[in-house]
Write a protein that holds these residues in place. Sequence first.
Motif, mmCIF file in Angstrom:
data_model
loop_
_atom_site.group_PDB
_atom_site.id
_atom_site.type_symbol
_atom_site.label_atom_id
_atom_site.label_comp_id
_atom_site.label_asym_id
_atom_site.label_seq_id
_atom_site.Cartn_x
_atom_site.Cartn_y
_atom_site.Cartn_z
ATOM 1 N N LEU A 107 0.982 -1.233 0.069
ATOM 2 C CA LEU A 107 -0.097 -0.170 -0.083
ATOM 3 C C LEU A 107 0.964 1.264 -0.021
ATOM 4 N N ALA A 108 2.006 1.176 0.548
ATOM 5 C CA ALA A 108 2.886 2.451 0.654
ATOM 6 C C ALA A 108 3.507 2.870 -0.662
ATOM 7 N N GLY A 109 3.348 1.850 -1.536
ATOM 8 C CA GLY A 109 3.974 2.078 -3.118
ATOM 9 C C GLY A 109 2.964 2.352 -4.165
ATOM 10 N N SER A 110 3.248 2.097 -5.384
ATOM 11 C CA SER A 110 2.588 2.307 -6.523
ATOM 12 C C SER A 110 1.213 1.619 -6.648
ATOM 13 N N PHE A 111 1.308 0.369 -5.990
ATOM 14 C CA PHE A 111 -0.005 -0.537 -5.831
ATOM 15 C C PHE A 111 -1.090 0.116 -4.933
ATOM 16 N N GLY A 112 -0.489 0.823 -3.699
ATOM 17 C CA GLY A 112 -1.461 1.517 -3.053
ATOM 18 C C GLY A 112 -1.972 2.802 -3.602
ATOM 19 N N LEU A 113 -1.290 3.615 -4.488
ATOM 20 C CA LEU A 113 -1.520 4.852 -5.129
ATOM 21 C C LEU A 113 -2.318 4.547 -6.498
ATOM 22 N N ASN A 114 -2.177 3.469 -6.929
ATOM 23 C CA ASN A 114 -2.927 2.802 -8.318
ATOM 24 C C ASN A 114 -1.962 3.766 -9.334
ATOM 25 N N SER A 115 -0.831 4.146 -9.306
ATOM 26 C CA SER A 115 -0.057 4.955 -10.037
ATOM 27 C C SER A 115 0.276 4.355 -11.464
ATOM 28 N N LYS A 116 -0.094 2.994 -11.508
ATOM 29 C CA LYS A 116 0.363 2.599 -13.008
ATOM 30 C C LYS A 116 -1.006 2.179 -13.601
ATOM 31 N N GLU A 117 -2.094 2.693 -12.989
ATOM 32 C CA GLU A 117 -3.460 2.300 -13.791
ATOM 33 C C GLU A 117 -4.287 3.432 -14.349
ATOM 34 N N TYR A 118 -5.058 3.162 -15.054
ATOM 35 C CA TYR A 118 -6.194 4.011 -15.564
ATOM 36 C C TYR A 118 -6.919 4.441 -14.522
ATOM 37 N N THR A 120 -9.229 7.258 -14.556
ATOM 38 C CA THR A 120 -10.305 8.139 -14.977
ATOM 39 C C THR A 120 -11.551 7.521 -15.487
ATOM 40 N N GLY A 121 -12.859 8.051 -15.018
ATOM 41 C CA GLY A 121 -14.144 7.617 -15.272
ATOM 42 C C GLY A 121 -14.501 7.534 -16.545
ATOM 43 N N PRO A 122 -15.685 7.256 -16.839
ATOM 44 C CA PRO A 122 -16.877 6.640 -15.971
ATOM 45 C C PRO A 122 -16.769 5.430 -15.299
ATOM 46 N N PHE A 123 -17.159 5.220 -14.116
ATOM 47 C CA PHE A 123 -16.993 3.948 -13.113
ATOM 48 C C PHE A 123 -18.544 3.625 -13.207
ATOM 49 N N PHE A 124 -18.390 2.172 -13.333
ATOM 50 C CA PHE A 124 -19.669 1.488 -13.210
ATOM 51 C C PHE A 124 -19.445 0.225 -12.405
ATOM 52 N N THR A 136 -13.586 2.290 -9.646
ATOM 53 C CA THR A 136 -13.718 3.615 -8.664
ATOM 54 C C THR A 136 -12.763 4.472 -8.650
ATOM 55 N N HIS A 137 -13.079 5.656 -8.343
ATOM 56 C CA HIS A 137 -11.841 6.612 -8.293
ATOM 57 C C HIS A 137 -11.118 6.662 -7.157
ATOM 58 N N LEU A 138 -11.413 5.848 -6.055
ATOM 59 C CA LEU A 138 -10.417 5.670 -4.925
ATOM 60 C C LEU A 138 -9.409 4.804 -5.115
#
Length: 258
Positions: A107-118, A120-124, A136-138
């Motif tokens: 969680l302390a790294g890129s996995f926790g921050l979702n820094s390598k993932e898209y 931007t919405g919309p989310f369903f 989710t935007h979280l």
Amino acid sequence: MSEQENKTTYLDKRSSRRTFIKNSGLTVGGVVLGGALGSLLGKDSTSKTNETGVHSAAGVNFNQALMYFDKAQFDTIEAAAEQIFPKTEVGPGAKELLVAYYIDHQLAGSFGLNSKEYMTGPFFPGEAVPQQGYQTHLNRQQVFNLGIIALNAEAAKKSDDKPKFATLTEEQQIEILKDFEADKVKLNGAVSASFFFSLLRKVTIEGVYADPMYGGNKDMAGWKMKNFPGHQSSYTNVLEKDEFVKIDPMSLNSQHTH
């Protein structure tokens, strides 16, 4: 698979899952029984060098340090992870395997921050299939923050003393986790309780079987339960043998001894 089997929750399958671990190990040559192998500190935890007089910690696991959680958050996740992967006669559970440290470090790294993932919405979240990715935007840090708050909020309902999740009995903890898995709990954010539970389950299993360099799988005990050899430099001495050969596992740090 029958409709009744499909409705069986993950936590209801814990006994059969650990039985599978035991039986599959026997199929390929037996399992390693017992708990975690040794403590984090040796009997003599310090040693003094003759030249500098500086004390060094002997046998200390420096991965056993918090990078994201505070102590209260850590205790909650450690207790929840232990119920997902409990200690049995087959081997140690998530707590002894230091799985909560693995989760903390991820969680302390890129996995926790979702820094390598898209992101931007919309989310369903209620309609999307897994192939459509994160819904989710979280980020995962925020999901865990909300999940931990909700676990303790549910625990506080158990008595007038308003206990924390980590202080509940095993039965009470499992009851709460089942409610999360079944989406009977409302999280105060744009994410469901079942999503948090599935994420917690995912990283718990990862922490059991990932290389110890990531913080979990203490003493490679997760691998030993499955007779997984880890990172061997070569298998040439066993490739042509007819019988199963049990190999002591090696972690990534073994490269320094080759």
